[in-house]
Design a protein around this motif. Structure first.
Motif, PDB file in Angstrom:
ATOM      1  N   TRP A  46       0.871  -1.174   0.000  1.00 21.68           N
ATOM      2  CA  TRP A  46       0.000   0.000   0.000  1.00 21.68           C
ATOM      3  C   TRP A  46       0.908   1.224   0.000  1.00 21.68           C
ATOM      4  CZ3 TRP A  46      -5.122   0.383  -0.791  1.00 21.68           C
ATOM      5  CH2 TRP A  46      -5.722   1.634  -0.591  1.00 21.68           C
ATOM      6  N   ASP A  49      -2.922   6.532   0.225  1.00 21.38           N
ATOM      7  CA  ASP A  49      -4.366   6.564   0.025  1.00 21.38           C
ATOM      8  C   ASP A  49      -4.758   7.246  -1.278  1.00 21.38           C
ATOM      9  OD1 ASP A  49      -4.412   5.394   2.497  1.00 21.38           O
ATOM     10  OD2 ASP A  49      -5.613   6.930   3.489  1.00 21.38           O
ATOM     11  N   ASP A  50      -3.807   7.879  -1.964  1.00 26.37           N
ATOM     12  CA  ASP A  50      -4.112   8.522  -3.235  1.00 26.37           C
ATOM     13  C   ASP A  50      -4.126   7.531  -4.404  1.00 26.37           C
ATOM     14  OD1 ASP A  50      -1.384   8.159  -2.890  1.00 26.37           O
ATOM     15  OD2 ASP A  50      -0.847   9.841  -4.188  1.00 26.37           O
ATOM     16  N   GLU A  52      -6.028   5.427  -6.410  1.00 26.41           N
ATOM     17  CA  GLU A  52      -7.455   5.240  -6.671  1.00 26.41           C
ATOM     18  C   GLU A  52      -7.678   4.299  -7.849  1.00 26.41           C
ATOM     19  OE1 GLU A  52      -8.828   9.257  -7.124  1.00 26.41           O
ATOM     20  OE2 GLU A  52      -9.010   9.542  -4.947  1.00 26.41           O
ATOM     21  N   CYS A  56      -8.022  -0.990  -5.910  1.00 27.45           N
ATOM     22  CA  CYS A  56      -8.124  -0.415  -4.562  1.00 27.45           C
ATOM     23  C   CYS A  56      -9.549   0.019  -4.251  1.00 27.45           C
ATOM     24  CB  CYS A  56      -7.162   0.765  -4.414  1.00 27.45           C
ATOM     25  SG  CYS A  56      -5.412   0.305  -4.407  1.00 27.45           S
ATOM     26  N   ILE A  60     -12.068  -1.099  -1.182  1.00 30.43           N
ATOM     27  CA  ILE A  60     -12.624  -0.062  -0.307  1.00 30.43           C
ATOM     28  C   ILE A  60     -14.135  -0.134  -0.285  1.00 30.43           C
ATOM     29  CG2 ILE A  60     -12.975   2.439  -0.145  1.00 30.43           C
ATOM     30  CD1 ILE A  60     -10.038   2.758  -1.018  1.00 30.43           C
ATOM     31  N   ASP A  81       1.248  -2.740   4.755  1.00 30.31           N
ATOM     32  CA  ASP A  81       0.261  -1.684   4.502  1.00 30.31           C
ATOM     33  C   ASP A  81       0.199  -0.651   5.631  1.00 30.31           C
ATOM     34  OD1 ASP A  81      -0.960  -3.328   6.402  1.00 30.31           O
ATOM     35  OD2 ASP A  81      -2.417  -4.152   4.991  1.00 30.31           O
ATOM     36  N   ILE A  84      -1.430   2.943   5.152  1.00 31.21           N
ATOM     37  CA  ILE A  84      -2.868   3.218   5.094  1.00 31.21           C
ATOM     38  C   ILE A  84      -3.180   4.375   6.041  1.00 31.21           C
ATOM     39  CG2 ILE A  84      -5.086   2.314   5.930  1.00 31.21           C
ATOM     40  CD1 ILE A  84      -4.519  -0.216   4.413  1.00 31.21           C
ATOM     41  N   ARG A  87      -7.793   8.683   4.980  1.00 32.90           N
ATOM     42  CA  ARG A  87      -8.722   8.665   3.855  1.00 32.90           C
ATOM     43  C   ARG A  87      -9.287   7.260   3.655  1.00 32.90           C
ATOM     44  NH1 ARG A  87      -6.743  10.390  -2.104  1.00 32.90           N
ATOM     45  NH2 ARG A  87      -5.818  12.072  -0.844  1.00 32.90           N
ATOM     46  N   PHE A  88      -8.417   6.259   3.720  1.00 33.99           N
ATOM     47  CA  PHE A  88      -8.862   4.866   3.599  1.00 33.99           C
ATOM     48  C   PHE A  88      -9.818   4.510   4.739  1.00 33.99           C
ATOM     49  CE2 PHE A  88      -8.485   0.427   4.814  1.00 33.99           C
ATOM     50  CZ  PHE A  88      -8.606  -0.255   3.614  1.00 33.99           C
ATOM     51  N   LYS A  91     -13.219   6.236   4.174  1.00 32.84           N
ATOM     52  CA  LYS A  91     -13.982   5.704   3.047  1.00 32.84           C
ATOM     53  C   LYS A  91     -14.519   4.313   3.331  1.00 32.84           C
ATOM     54  CE  LYS A  91     -12.352   6.435  -1.136  1.00 32.84           C
ATOM     55  NZ  LYS A  91     -11.399   6.549  -2.290  1.00 32.84           N
TER      56      LYS A  91
END
Length: 240
Positions: A46, A49-50, A52, A56, A60, A81, A84, A87-88, A91
Motif C-alpha cells: 500500500w 491513500d491517493d 485510486e 483499490c 474499499i 500496509d 494506510i 482517507r482509507f 472511506k
C-alpha cells in the motif's frame, strides 16, 4: 454471535483469485459476525491513500458495504500496509487500531498485534521497520509520484526485508520480546499474524497461563479466519 480475526491476506491486483475469495468472505462469512478484526497485511503493498486504481476502490467499496451493514470492522496496519491513512479509514468505515492494542471481548482481555515487532532476530528488518515508521520519512515518500512509489514498493516486497522472516524458522517470534509486551499490556490471550506459521501455544509466565493464537496467511486457493464465540471458544477455520 461471534467475532472474526484475519491477517496476512496480501491482496494485490496481480492475484484476482485471491481478491474474489476475500470479496466472497466479506459478502458471506463476515456478514454473520458481530465484528471483524484485520490484523495487518490486508494488502501486499500500500503506497498511499491517493492510489485510486479500480482494484483499490473495489476493496474499499467492499469494506464500506460491510461496515454499512452493521459489522464493526477494525484495521491494524501491518508491515506491508502501514501507510494506510485516514482517507482509507474514512472511506471504508473501518476503525483504526494501534499496534499493539488490548481489547476486552466476551469478558476476556486480548492482546492484538500484527507480529512483525516480535521477530527481533532479523536485525536488518527491525532497523527498516523503525525507519519506515517515522512520520518524516513517510511524508517524504508520499510526496513522490505514485508510479515511483509503486516501483519502490514492488522492489521492497521482493527484497530481504519482506521475505526473510518466512524463509527460515529462526526468523520467528522471539519469546522474550513477547514477554516484554505482555509486561506492558497484560492479557491472557494473544493474537497476531505475520509469521505465516499458524499455531496455538500455551505457556506459563510468572504463574500466569497465556494462550497465543497465530493466524495463518491466505492463498488464492484458501482463506482462513479465527472465530471467537460468546463462550470464549476460538477456532481457526479454513475455507475455499
Amino acid at each position: 454471535m461471534s467475532t472474526l480475526f484475519i491477517s496476512d491476506v496480501h491482496l494485490s491486483f496481480q492475484n484476482p483469485s485471491l481478491t474474489r475469495l476475500f470479496l466472497h468472505f466479506l459478502q458471506h462469512q463476515a456478514r454473520c459476525a458481530e465484528a471483524l478484526y484485520i490484523l495487518g497485511d490486508l494488502f501486499e503493498t500500500w503506497v498511499g491513500d491517493d492510489d485510486e486504481s479500480p482494484f483499490c476502490e473495489q476493496i474499499i467499496q467492499a469494506l464500506a458495504s460491510l461496515t454499512t451493514s452493521g459489522v464493526t470492522t477494525y484495521f491494524m496496519p501491518g508491515n506491508r500496509d502501514f501507510l494506510i491513512g485516514q482517507r482509507f479509514i474514512t472511506k471504508t468505515g473501518c476503525r483504526l487500531l494501534a499496534d499493539p492494542s488490548v481489547i476486552k471481548l466476551y469478558g476476556v482481555s486480548i492482546l492484538l498485534m500484527h507480529g512483525d515487532s516480535l521477530c527481533t532476530l532479523d536485525k536488518g528488518y527491525i532497523v527498516y521497520r523503525r525507519l519506515s515508521r517515522t512520520k518524516f520519512l513517510q511524508s517524504l515518500f508520499l510526496k513522490l509520484p505514485l508510479s515511483l512509489r509503486k516501483k519502490m514498493a514492488h522492489y521492497l516486497s521482493r527484497g530481504k526485508h519482506a521475505n526473510t522472516l518466512h524463509d527460515e524458522a529462526r526468523f520467528d517470534v522471539v519469546m522474550s520480546e513477547l514477554r516484554y509486551y505482555l509486561a506492558l499490556y497484560p492479557a491472557p490471550l494473544i493474537m497476531h499474524g505475520h509469521t505465516h506459521r499458524p499455531c496455538i501455544q500455551l505457556f506459563q509466565e510468572k504463574n500466569k497461563l497465556y494462550k497465543r493464537f497465530v493466524l495463518s496467511d491466505w492463498t488464492s486457493e484458501r482463506g482462513n479466519v479465527l472465530v471467537m464465540s460468546l463462550n470464549q471458544q476460538c477456532k481457526l477455520v479454513y475455507f475455499s
